[in-house]
Design an enzyme around this catalytic site. Structure first.
Site, short mmCIF file in Angstrom:
data_model
loop_
_atom_site.label_atom_id
_atom_site.label_comp_id
_atom_site.label_asym_id
_atom_site.label_seq_id
_atom_site.Cartn_x
_atom_site.Cartn_y
_atom_site.Cartn_z
N CYS A 88 44.24 24.92 -26.49
CA CYS A 88 43.70 23.32 -26.78
C CYS A 88 43.39 22.61 -27.73
O CYS A 88 44.68 21.48 -27.45
CB CYS A 88 41.75 23.23 -27.48
SG CYS A 88 40.30 23.77 -26.52
C1 BEZ Z 1 40.93 27.68 -25.96
O1 BEZ Z 1 41.50 26.85 -25.65
O2 BEZ Z 1 42.23 28.45 -26.26
C2 BEZ Z 1 39.53 28.68 -25.37
C3 BEZ Z 1 39.03 28.00 -25.31
C4 BEZ Z 1 37.35 28.48 -24.69
C5 BEZ Z 1 37.77 29.92 -24.54
C6 BEZ Z 1 39.19 30.14 -23.46
C7 BEZ Z 1 39.98 29.82 -24.50
#
Ligand code: BEZ
Length: 228
Positions: free
Chosen positions: A53
């Protein structure tokens, strides 16, 4: 012929984007007021302070001027508080070199995520620390009439492609202004497809340089206006 509406309120292409009130990293908003007369790209994230994210938000922030040129506003959503978002934005800017100014919706109870069906029903690992299903990576392109024009959903594990979102917006806007569609992997500047509803006679006037590959596949050059 009237088009049947989904009985369950499912959002599909052509659905009216649901309005909502929300707190954001830039203060409270009424979604329809935020849309105003612009296009909006609404995109959701599973959680604050997560790696994928963080890279996505930095990339969207860097591309914001390109969206603005096209009359489109950005707005993110993540299932956390505004305080958390504000602290995270500092990290995003530090890590990616962005200057993120668009709002990120605080949706800690997933009310808006549920309205927009941004919840993951398949990935049992996509859970928060309380075991609650996290939001997925949805993208909604909403036009100035508040109609949903495009939906893309990625799982939490797969970061999106900002260039693809921009490309899809270009295709939608070009198709609204001209009787054309865009082929596979089209990017602005490439030839477009004369819409099947346009006769060859009409095409001679509308697209003087069009050429017939097959009766159902007619190509033409078409320039994307810079400030469309
Ligand atoms: C991420 O943004 O890296 C992420 C967020 C939730 C679950 C898996 C990855």
């Amino acid at each position: 012929m009237s088009i049947p509406k989904p009985a369950d309120g499912t959002l599909r292409l052509g659905s009216k984007a649901p309005n909502f009130s929300a707190d954001t990293s830039n203060g409270p908003i009424e979604f329809y007021d935020y849309v105003g007369d612009d296009w909006v790209v609404l995109f959701s994230h599973p959680d604050d302070f997560t790696p994928v994210c963080t890279t996505e938000l930095g990339a969207f922030a860097k591309l914001q001027p390109e969206f603005e040129k096209r009359g489109a506003k950005l707005i993110g959503l993540s299932a956390n508080s505004t305080e958390s978002h504000k602290a995270w934005i500092k990290d995003i800017d530090e890590i990616t070199g962005s200057k993120l100014t668009f709002p990120i919706i605080a949706d800690p109870n997933r009310e808006i995520a549920l309205k927009y069906d941004m919840i993951d029903y398949q990935d049992a690992t996509n859970l928060d620390d309380k075991g609650v299903q996290l939001t997925i990576r949805s993208v909604f392109i909403i036009d100035p009439k508040k109609t949903i024009r495009l939906i893309i959903s990625y799982p939490a594990s797969t970061g999106r492609n900002t260039a693809e979102v921009l490309r899809a917006l270009d295709s939608l806007q070009l198709g609204d202004k001209n009787r054309i569609t865009t082929p596979i992997n089209w990017v602005p500047g490439d030839d477009v497809i004369v819409h099947p509803s346009v006769s060859n006679e009409e095409a001679k006037t509308l697209f003087p340089k069009f050429r017939i590959i097959k009766p159902y596949l007619r190509l033409t050059p078409l320039t994307v206006p810079q400030n469309n």
